[in-house]
Design an enzyme around this catalytic site. Structure first.
Site, short mmCIF file in Angstrom:
data_model
loop_
_atom_site.label_atom_id
_atom_site.label_comp_id
_atom_site.label_asym_id
_atom_site.label_seq_id
_atom_site.Cartn_x
_atom_site.Cartn_y
_atom_site.Cartn_z
N CYS A 1 -1.65 33.65 9.93
CA CYS A 1 -1.34 34.22 11.24
C CYS A 1 -1.04 33.14 12.26
O CYS A 1 -1.85 32.86 13.16
CB CYS A 1 -2.47 35.12 11.69
SG CYS A 1 -2.67 36.48 10.53
N GLU B 1 0.83 -1.21 0.00
CA GLU B 1 0.00 0.00 0.00
C GLU B 1 0.87 1.26 0.00
O GLU B 1 0.80 2.07 0.92
CB GLU B 1 -0.89 0.02 1.25
CG GLU B 1 -1.78 -1.18 1.43
CD GLU B 1 -2.42 -1.24 2.83
OE1 GLU B 1 -1.96 -0.51 3.74
OE2 GLU B 1 -3.36 -2.02 2.99
C1 LIG Z 1 -1.01 6.05 5.16
C2 LIG Z 1 -1.11 4.59 4.93
C3 LIG Z 1 -0.40 3.98 3.89
C4 LIG Z 1 0.56 4.73 3.01
O1 LIG Z 1 1.72 5.09 3.68
P1 LIG Z 1 2.97 5.70 2.88
O2 LIG Z 1 3.96 5.97 3.92
O3 LIG Z 1 2.50 6.93 2.20
O4 LIG Z 1 3.43 4.67 1.92
C5 LIG Z 1 -0.60 2.63 3.67
N1 LIG Z 1 -1.44 1.90 4.44
C6 LIG Z 1 -2.13 2.44 5.46
C7 LIG Z 1 -3.04 1.60 6.25
C8 LIG Z 1 -1.99 3.81 5.75
O5 LIG Z 1 -2.67 4.34 6.75
#
Ligand SMILES: *Cc1c(COP(=O)(O)O)cnc(C)c1O
Length: 426
Positions: free
Chosen positions: A351, A282
């Site tokens: 600000c 992911e």
């Molecule tokens: C934010 C997130 C990601 C992505 O993280 P990166 O550091 O941008 O690769 C993947 N999986 C989950 C569950 C997340 O919360």
């Protein structure tokens, strides 16, 4: 690698002049490079393939940069999507991500969000608590469906990153405690409406060392063995995102380079390649961060007794990362300028003392209207924007070769105020 570079002293995104874009679009604005997005996806996918990971799915983490055109660029490369809300579900579907490549993460999914995702027929829910499993089972059951789930387990590993983006220790709200993981799978097995098919982790973001990943992947491997011995049919391992990126340009003297995606892929192959599971990732930042810049113009320079301030028309409302995460973003003039430099705090008009884009940056004295580029702003930039101080959201531009388009327009003040009302009894 990115496609932002100087030609004849003028910064370009691929073949498009940033100065020309600024004249047409106005500042501040975000500029993304489609070629860079594709390149980053391709490098990771190829690294996984070369490491022998044939069964794989890269689900781009939409929250890093959720512009429809960005998601569509990646969907056309074959990417799936990792979403964390019903809004992101809409974006992913509208951008052309097939529902069977969408995974739904997050600790706070509501029944309504679950229903929307079930009706869309997404691949997998990454669930983070037993009560969430119960609600999903009930919601799916009422629709006559079975939801495929991965349990997000918390490996209690220090990722060595900023505390606000560290998610894999026992103190964070994320996942099911490691000690309770097996009981969680047993709990799911007893329910109709859900089928536990995967293990999911995500230990943090901007991780620049492979050691925490190694420890986490080894724990996943051990859990997989235990679950299979218990008769669970685990077919997917979702290893989350989190691989870091360089927040530096050549000559910055910042050598803290994150691991190469190939080394990361090798590590996955070595620790989990023989599992027979589909490997899911992911990534967000890895794909989007260096594919975007924020372009801003100088409003005025203010030379103070203790500090020099370069006041620009972008602010923490466009780029929150410096103040939220103490993040460093390279900043450079859009038109190369070799004149003598001074040290400046590059600040916005908002600000708040925390409203800065960079502190103590060596830059020439620039005239009002001069353009600056803030690099590595493609991830967690525009998405974290706000209308604080009643500021209009910066537009977003996507460049692809010599083509470009505004992919999110700057709203006008009527649009900004449209939802507000003064009650007639007031
Ligand atoms: C934010 C997130 C990601 C992505 O993280 P990166 O550091 O941008 O690769 C993947 N999986 C989950 C569950 C997340 O919360």
């Amino acid at each position: 690698m990115d496609e932002f570079g100087y030609h004849d002293g003028a910064l370009h995104a691929e073949q498009v002049s940033i100065e020309a874009l600024a004249e047409t679009v106005g500042t501040p604005f975000y500029c993304y490079s489609a070629a860079t997005l594709r390149h980053h996806y391709h490098v990771l996918d190829t690294a996984l393939a070369d490491a022998g990971l044939a069964e794989r799915l890269i689900c781009y983490s939409v929250k890093a940069n959720s512009n429809l055109a960005v998601i569509a660029t990646l969907a056309q490369m074959g990417a799936g999507a990792d979403i964390v809300s019903q809004g992101e579900l809409r974006r992913a579907l509208q951008a052309g991500v097939p529902s069977e490549k969408i995974v739904f993460s997050g600790v706070g999914k509501t029944a309504e969000e679950m229903r929307a995702a079930l009706e869309a027929g997404i691949l997998q829910f990454n669930v983070e608590s037993l009560s969430e499993i119960d609600l999903l089972a009930e919601t799916a059951g009422a629709l006559g469906k079975t939801a495929e789930i991965a349990l997000r387990v918390n490996p209690d590993i220090e990722a060595g990153t900023h505390k606000k983006i560290s998610t894999g220790t026992a103190e964070t709200k994320f996942g099911i405690a490691w000690e309770e993981a097996e009981a969680g799978f047993a709990h799911a097995r007893a329910l109709d409406g859900v089928e536990a098919v995967g293990i999911d982790i995500h230990i943090g973001s901007q991780i620049t060392d492979l050691t925490p990943f190694r420890r986490a992947f080894e724990k996943v491997g051990a859990l997989l063995t235990a679950l299979r011995a218990d008769g669970h049919d685990i077919r997917r391992l979702d290893l989350g995102g989190g691989l870091g990126v360089p927040y530096a340009r050549e000559g910055d003297g910042n050598n803290a380079l994150p691991p190469d995606p190939r080394a990361y892929a090798q590590l996955i192959a070595e620790t989990l390649g023989a599992s027979g599971c589909t490997i899911m990732l992911e990534p967000g930042r890895l794909i989007a961060a260096n594919a975007g810049i924020l372009v801003t113009s100088v409003v005025r320079c203010k030379q103070g007794q203790a500090k020099n301030f370069m006041i620009v028309d972008a602010a923490m409302t466009e780029l929150m990362r410096p103040t939220l995460y103490d993040a460093h973003h390279p900043i450079a003039p859009v038109l190369k300028d070799e004149s003598a430099t001074k040290n400046w705090d590059v600040v916005g008009p908002v600000c708040e003392t925390g409203d800065f884009l960079g502190l103590d940056r060596a830059l020439p004295i620039l005239q009002p209207g001069a353009l600056l580029a803030v690099f590595a702003a493609g991830a967690y930039g525009a998405v974290l924007g706000s209308a604080y101080n009643t500021r209009l959201a910066a537009p977003e531009v996507l460049v692809d070769g010599d083509k470009w388009a505004v992919v999110r327009a700057r709203p006008d003040y009527e649009a900004l105020l449209a939802g507000e009302a003064i009650p007639d009894w007031l």
